[in-house]
Structure formats: structure tokens, C-alpha cells
Design a protein around this motif. Sequence first.
Motif, PDB file in Angstrom:
ATOM      1  N   ARG A 231      50.825 -12.725  18.448  1.00 20.93           N
ATOM      2  CA  ARG A 231      50.307 -12.286  17.151  1.00 20.93           C
ATOM      3  C   ARG A 231      51.204 -11.214  16.543  1.00 20.93           C
ATOM      4  O   ARG A 231      51.553 -10.251  17.177  1.00 20.93           O
ATOM      5  CB  ARG A 231      48.888 -11.717  17.301  1.00 20.93           C
ATOM      6  CG  ARG A 231      48.237 -11.407  15.959  1.00 20.93           C
ATOM      7  CD  ARG A 231      47.247 -10.289  16.066  1.00 20.93           C
ATOM      8  NE  ARG A 231      47.819  -9.074  16.635  1.00 20.93           N
ATOM      9  CZ  ARG A 231      48.619  -8.246  15.955  1.00 20.93           C
ATOM     10  NH1 ARG A 231      48.903  -8.458  14.690  1.00 20.93           N
ATOM     11  NH2 ARG A 231      49.124  -7.178  16.570  1.00 20.93           N
ATOM     12  N   ARG A 232      51.610 -11.436  15.329  1.00 23.59           N
ATOM     13  CA  ARG A 232      52.360 -10.448  14.554  1.00 23.59           C
ATOM     14  C   ARG A 232      51.812 -10.495  13.157  1.00 23.59           C
ATOM     15  O   ARG A 232      51.444 -11.575  12.669  1.00 23.59           O
ATOM     16  CB  ARG A 232      53.861 -10.808  14.480  1.00 23.59           C
ATOM     17  CG  ARG A 232      54.645 -10.517  15.717  1.00 23.59           C
ATOM     18  CD  ARG A 232      54.803  -9.014  15.926  1.00 23.59           C
ATOM     19  NE  ARG A 232      55.343  -8.716  17.236  1.00 23.59           N
ATOM     20  CZ  ARG A 232      54.640  -8.707  18.376  1.00 23.59           C
ATOM     21  NH1 ARG A 232      53.350  -8.997  18.352  1.00 23.59           N
ATOM     22  NH2 ARG A 232      55.206  -8.432  19.513  1.00 23.59           N
ATOM     23  N   MET A 233      51.775  -9.369  12.495  1.00 22.86           N
ATOM     24  CA  MET A 233      51.342  -9.403  11.104  1.00 22.86           C
ATOM     25  C   MET A 233      52.420 -10.131  10.299  1.00 22.86           C
ATOM     26  O   MET A 233      53.612  -9.811  10.392  1.00 22.86           O
ATOM     27  CB  MET A 233      51.140  -7.992  10.572  1.00 22.86           C
ATOM     28  CG  MET A 233      50.010  -7.239  11.254  1.00 22.86           C
ATOM     29  SD  MET A 233      48.385  -8.018  11.051  1.00 22.86           S
ATOM     30  CE  MET A 233      47.339  -6.686  11.678  1.00 22.86           C
TER      31      MET A 233
ATOM     32  N   ARG B  35      53.968 -11.363   6.696  1.00 25.23           N
ATOM     33  CA  ARG B  35      54.013 -10.899   5.299  1.00 25.23           C
ATOM     34  C   ARG B  35      54.693 -11.892   4.360  1.00 25.23           C
ATOM     35  O   ARG B  35      54.876 -11.586   3.188  1.00 25.23           O
ATOM     36  CB  ARG B  35      54.710  -9.532   5.241  1.00 25.23           C
ATOM     37  CG  ARG B  35      53.960  -8.445   5.993  1.00 25.23           C
ATOM     38  CD  ARG B  35      54.698  -7.132   6.054  1.00 25.23           C
ATOM     39  NE  ARG B  35      53.915  -6.108   6.743  1.00 25.23           N
ATOM     40  CZ  ARG B  35      53.831  -5.973   8.069  1.00 25.23           C
ATOM     41  NH1 ARG B  35      54.490  -6.810   8.861  1.00 25.23           N
ATOM     42  NH2 ARG B  35      53.090  -5.023   8.610  1.00 25.23           N
TER      43      ARG B  35
ATOM     44  N   TRP C 253      56.957  -6.454   0.382  1.00 27.59           N
ATOM     45  CA  TRP C 253      55.958  -7.076   1.254  1.00 27.59           C
ATOM     46  C   TRP C 253      54.794  -7.612   0.437  1.00 27.59           C
ATOM     47  O   TRP C 253      54.201  -8.631   0.787  1.00 27.59           O
ATOM     48  CB  TRP C 253      55.508  -6.124   2.358  1.00 27.59           C
ATOM     49  CG  TRP C 253      54.675  -4.950   1.930  1.00 27.59           C
ATOM     50  CD1 TRP C 253      55.143  -3.758   1.457  1.00 27.59           C
ATOM     51  CD2 TRP C 253      53.245  -4.848   1.926  1.00 27.59           C
ATOM     52  NE1 TRP C 253      54.092  -2.929   1.157  1.00 27.59           N
ATOM     53  CE2 TRP C 253      52.911  -3.568   1.447  1.00 27.59           C
ATOM     54  CE3 TRP C 253      52.214  -5.709   2.297  1.00 27.59           C
ATOM     55  CZ2 TRP C 253      51.598  -3.134   1.316  1.00 27.59           C
ATOM     56  CZ3 TRP C 253      50.907  -5.272   2.172  1.00 27.59           C
ATOM     57  CH2 TRP C 253      50.602  -3.999   1.684  1.00 27.59           C
TER      58      TRP C 253
ATOM     59  N   LEU D   3      47.841 -11.400   7.935  1.00 24.51           N
ATOM     60  CA  LEU D   3      48.058  -9.951   7.818  1.00 24.51           C
ATOM     61  C   LEU D   3      46.737  -9.296   7.484  1.00 24.51           C
ATOM     62  O   LEU D   3      46.016  -9.755   6.589  1.00 24.51           O
ATOM     63  CB  LEU D   3      49.056  -9.621   6.694  1.00 24.51           C
ATOM     64  CG  LEU D   3      49.186  -8.121   6.381  1.00 24.51           C
ATOM     65  CD1 LEU D   3      50.005  -7.410   7.444  1.00 24.51           C
ATOM     66  CD2 LEU D   3      49.800  -7.848   5.024  1.00 24.51           C
ATOM     67  N   PHE D   4      46.429  -8.223   8.188  1.00 25.01           N
ATOM     68  CA  PHE D   4      45.270  -7.400   7.843  1.00 25.01           C
ATOM     69  C   PHE D   4      45.783  -6.231   7.027  1.00 25.01           C
ATOM     70  O   PHE D   4      46.708  -5.545   7.437  1.00 25.01           O
ATOM     71  CB  PHE D   4      44.593  -6.900   9.128  1.00 25.01           C
ATOM     72  CG  PHE D   4      43.333  -6.110   8.898  1.00 25.01           C
ATOM     73  CD1 PHE D   4      42.098  -6.741   8.922  1.00 25.01           C
ATOM     74  CD2 PHE D   4      43.383  -4.743   8.658  1.00 25.01           C
ATOM     75  CE1 PHE D   4      40.932  -6.017   8.715  1.00 25.01           C
ATOM     76  CE2 PHE D   4      42.213  -4.016   8.441  1.00 25.01           C
ATOM     77  CZ  PHE D   4      40.991  -4.653   8.471  1.00 25.01           C
ATOM     78  N   PHE D   5      45.191  -6.001   5.878  1.00 29.99           N
ATOM     79  CA  PHE D   5      45.626  -4.869   5.046  1.00 29.99           C
ATOM     80  C   PHE D   5      44.417  -4.293   4.315  1.00 29.99           C
ATOM     81  O   PHE D   5      43.363  -4.931   4.223  1.00 29.99           O
ATOM     82  CB  PHE D   5      46.722  -5.305   4.064  1.00 29.99           C
ATOM     83  CG  PHE D   5      46.286  -6.330   3.054  1.00 29.99           C
ATOM     84  CD1 PHE D   5      46.218  -7.676   3.397  1.00 29.99           C
ATOM     85  CD2 PHE D   5      45.919  -5.945   1.769  1.00 29.99           C
ATOM     86  CE1 PHE D   5      45.792  -8.625   2.465  1.00 29.99           C
ATOM     87  CE2 PHE D   5      45.506  -6.883   0.830  1.00 29.99           C
ATOM     88  CZ  PHE D   5      45.438  -8.229   1.187  1.00 29.99           C
TER      89      PHE D   5
ATOM     90  N   SER E  32      56.285  -2.055   9.772  1.00 29.28           N
ATOM     91  CA  SER E  32      56.620  -0.863  10.570  1.00 29.28           C
ATOM     92  C   SER E  32      57.224  -1.183  11.927  1.00 29.28           C
ATOM     93  O   SER E  32      57.843  -0.311  12.551  1.00 29.28           O
ATOM     94  CB  SER E  32      55.357  -0.014  10.763  1.00 29.28           C
ATOM     95  OG  SER E  32      54.826   0.352   9.517  1.00 29.28           O
ATOM     96  N   THR E  33      57.044  -2.426  12.421  1.00 32.76           N
ATOM     97  CA  THR E  33      57.605  -2.732  13.747  1.00 32.76           C
ATOM     98  C   THR E  33      59.134  -2.736  13.729  1.00 32.76           C
ATOM     99  O   THR E  33      59.760  -2.716  14.783  1.00 32.76           O
ATOM    100  CB  THR E  33      57.112  -4.093  14.280  1.00 32.76           C
ATOM    101  OG1 THR E  33      57.309  -5.086  13.280  1.00 32.76           O
ATOM    102  CG2 THR E  33      55.659  -4.043  14.666  1.00 32.76           C
TER     103      THR E  33
HETATM  104  C1  LIG Z   1      43.862  -1.151   9.780  1.00 37.52           C
HETATM  105  C2  LIG Z   1      45.220  -1.738   9.499  1.00 37.52           C
HETATM  106  C3  LIG Z   1      45.754  -1.639   8.219  1.00 37.52           C
HETATM  107  C4  LIG Z   1      47.008  -2.182   7.935  1.00 37.52           C
HETATM  108  N1  LIG Z   1      47.483  -2.122   6.659  1.00 37.52           N
HETATM  109  C5  LIG Z   1      48.660  -2.693   6.375  1.00 37.52           C
HETATM  110  C6  LIG Z   1      49.154  -2.704   5.036  1.00 37.52           C
HETATM  111  O1  LIG Z   1      48.503  -2.214   4.113  1.00 37.52           O
HETATM  112  N2  LIG Z   1      50.351  -3.274   4.813  1.00 37.52           N
HETATM  113  C7  LIG Z   1      51.075  -3.848   5.821  1.00 37.52           C
HETATM  114  O2  LIG Z   1      52.167  -4.378   5.544  1.00 37.52           O
HETATM  115  N3  LIG Z   1      50.638  -3.870   7.095  1.00 37.52           N
HETATM  116  C8  LIG Z   1      49.446  -3.307   7.389  1.00 37.52           C
HETATM  117  N4  LIG Z   1      48.987  -3.334   8.682  1.00 37.52           N
HETATM  118  C9  LIG Z   1      49.792  -3.970   9.739  1.00 37.52           C
HETATM  119  C10 LIG Z   1      50.496  -2.958  10.640  1.00 37.52           C
HETATM  120  O3  LIG Z   1      51.595  -2.418   9.971  1.00 37.52           O
HETATM  121  C11 LIG Z   1      50.929  -3.692  11.901  1.00 37.52           C
HETATM  122  O4  LIG Z   1      49.780  -4.133  12.585  1.00 37.52           O
HETATM  123  C12 LIG Z   1      51.762  -2.823  12.831  1.00 37.52           C
HETATM  124  O5  LIG Z   1      52.971  -2.494  12.229  1.00 37.52           O
HETATM  125  C13 LIG Z   1      52.065  -3.527  14.155  1.00 37.52           C
HETATM  126  O6  LIG Z   1      52.697  -4.767  13.896  1.00 37.52           O
HETATM  127  P1  LIG Z   1      52.116  -6.147  14.475  1.00 37.52           P
HETATM  128  O7  LIG Z   1      50.655  -6.184  14.085  1.00 37.52           O
HETATM  129  O8  LIG Z   1      52.939  -7.197  13.807  1.00 37.52           O
HETATM  130  O9  LIG Z   1      52.278  -6.108  15.958  1.00 37.52           O
HETATM  131  C14 LIG Z   1      47.741  -2.802   8.979  1.00 37.52           C
HETATM  132  C15 LIG Z   1      47.191  -2.913  10.247  1.00 37.52           C
HETATM  133  C16 LIG Z   1      45.942  -2.403  10.512  1.00 37.52           C
HETATM  134  C17 LIG Z   1      45.368  -2.540  11.908  1.00 37.52           C
END
Ligand SMILES: Cc1cc2nc3c(=O)[nH]c(=O)nc-3n(C[C@H](O)[C@H](O)[C@H](O)COP(=O)(O)O)c2cc1C
Length: 208
Positions: free
Chosen positions: A10-12, A14, A75, A142-144, A183-184
Motif C-alpha cells: 500500500r502506498r498513497m 496521487r 499532486w 489516497l487519503f487526504f 512525503s515519502t
Molecule cells: C490523516 C492523513 C492525511 C493525509 N493527507 C494528505 C494530503 O492532504 N495530501 C497528500 O498528498 N497526502 C496525504 N496523506 C498521505 C501521507 O502523506 C502518506 O501516507 C505518507 O507520506 C506515507 O506514505 P505512504 O502512505 O505512501 O506509505 C495523508 C495521510 C494521512 C494518514
Amino acid sequence: MEFTEVVRGRRMIRRFRPDPVPDDQLRRLVELGLRAPSAGFSQGWDFVVLSGRDQVEAFWDASADPADDGPDDNWITGLKQAPALILCCSDKQTYLRRYAEPDKPWQDLQESHWPVPYWDVDTGMAAMIILLAAVDEGLGALFFGVPGDQMDTVRRAFGIPDDRGIVGVIALGHPERTAPSGSTRTRRRRPTDDVVHFGRFSAPGTPA
Ligand SMILES: Cc1cc2nc3c(=O)[nH]c(=O)nc-3n(C[C@H](O)[C@H](O)[C@H](O)COP(=O)(O)O)c2cc1C
């Protein structure tokens, strides 16, 4: 897919291909989310599923800051291609009422009993299942969050009652690119030994 493969894979995401996600698939993913645990089995959550260009664009219109007329961040541009969105809403009142029932301790319905907002926590747990279920089905997500100033506009656009929190939104679709993004690219995963404390909390680098 093996469970560990799903979790590790799992990866977010975009960037999405525009191919639609059928409604029955969306329903299946959300139904799995409903298997999440919840305090007192309150299940104080709601999920607003948006699919198709019109509904998805209505979300982006409602969540846009009217004062910001500049170009989207990179993004956001990729994210806007996602063919489906799931608004994950939490319902505090359901928890306050559930914990006023005879088998629970707080008949006075006071929020101050709750040191942690479990209505948001539980909705997040359901969201996590949906994220993992998406991976299991070969989709990306993606969760945002919705910006605070736009919460009411989004609530109004989709008939969400004023007392519901919008804990976050899951964008769903077929991933166009799965390479690390966000951010990763700039932050490392914290080492297990810094984060996991056996027996007693200890600062990183110090013996427990
Ligand atoms: C509560 C929450 C809010 C987040 N909000 C954003 C967001 O607004 N934009 C975004 O690009 N990623 C968002 N993310 C994703 C995180 O940046 C991401 O989960 C983190 O960098 C780790 O990467 P991965 O989930 O791909 O392992 C969010 C994640 C969480 C859990």
C-alpha cells in the motif's frame, strides 16, 4: 493477495488513470470498511461515495478555496483524475448516545468523558480497511483531508449534516504511477527500534 503483501504494497497514490471504478466495486470496498472495530460497536460513521465526472468535479469545486485562483499543486492535478471519491464522515452524537445506554457509563451525554475522539478514530480505522481493500483489488488510493475553511461548503454540496465531521476523503482509481510520491520522497520510515517500546517507553538510542 497475501495480507502482508497488501500492507507492504500500500502506498498513497496521487496519479490515476481516468478509467472508472464500477459502483459495485466501490460498494464492496466500503462494505469491507464497515467491518472496522468501533467503540461500543457505535459505528458512528457514514461514507459518501462519489463516482463519475460530475460528482467528483462537484467535490473539487466545493473544496476549492475561492481566494486561491493560482494553479493547482502538482499532486492535486494528478489527484483530480481519480474517478471516485469516498467522503469518510464521523458522527460524534452516535457515540455520546451509545455511551448513555444502560450497559455504558455516561448517561449525561458529556463529550468531556472522551479523552480521545473515538468517532474520528473509528472512521479512520474503516478508512484504513478501504485503503487496503483497494490494494487487494489492484486499485490505488489516497487519503487526504478537506481544508477546515471548506468543510461547510463540502457538507452543503453533498447534504452532509452540520454535526458530522469529515475525517478525510479517499480518492480511488487505477494507479497511473506507483513510484514513491509525496512525503515519502523526502522522509524515511522511522526505524522500528525508535518507535516500538517493549516494557517501557524509552527515547531513541537509549537502553530500555
Ligand atoms: C490523516 C492523513 C492525511 C493525509 N493527507 C494528505 C494530503 O492532504 N495530501 C497528500 O498528498 N497526502 C496525504 N496523506 C498521505 C501521507 O502523506 C502518506 O501516507 C505518507 O507520506 C506515507 O506514505 P505512504 O502512505 O505512501 O506509505 C495523508 C495521510 C494521512 C494518514
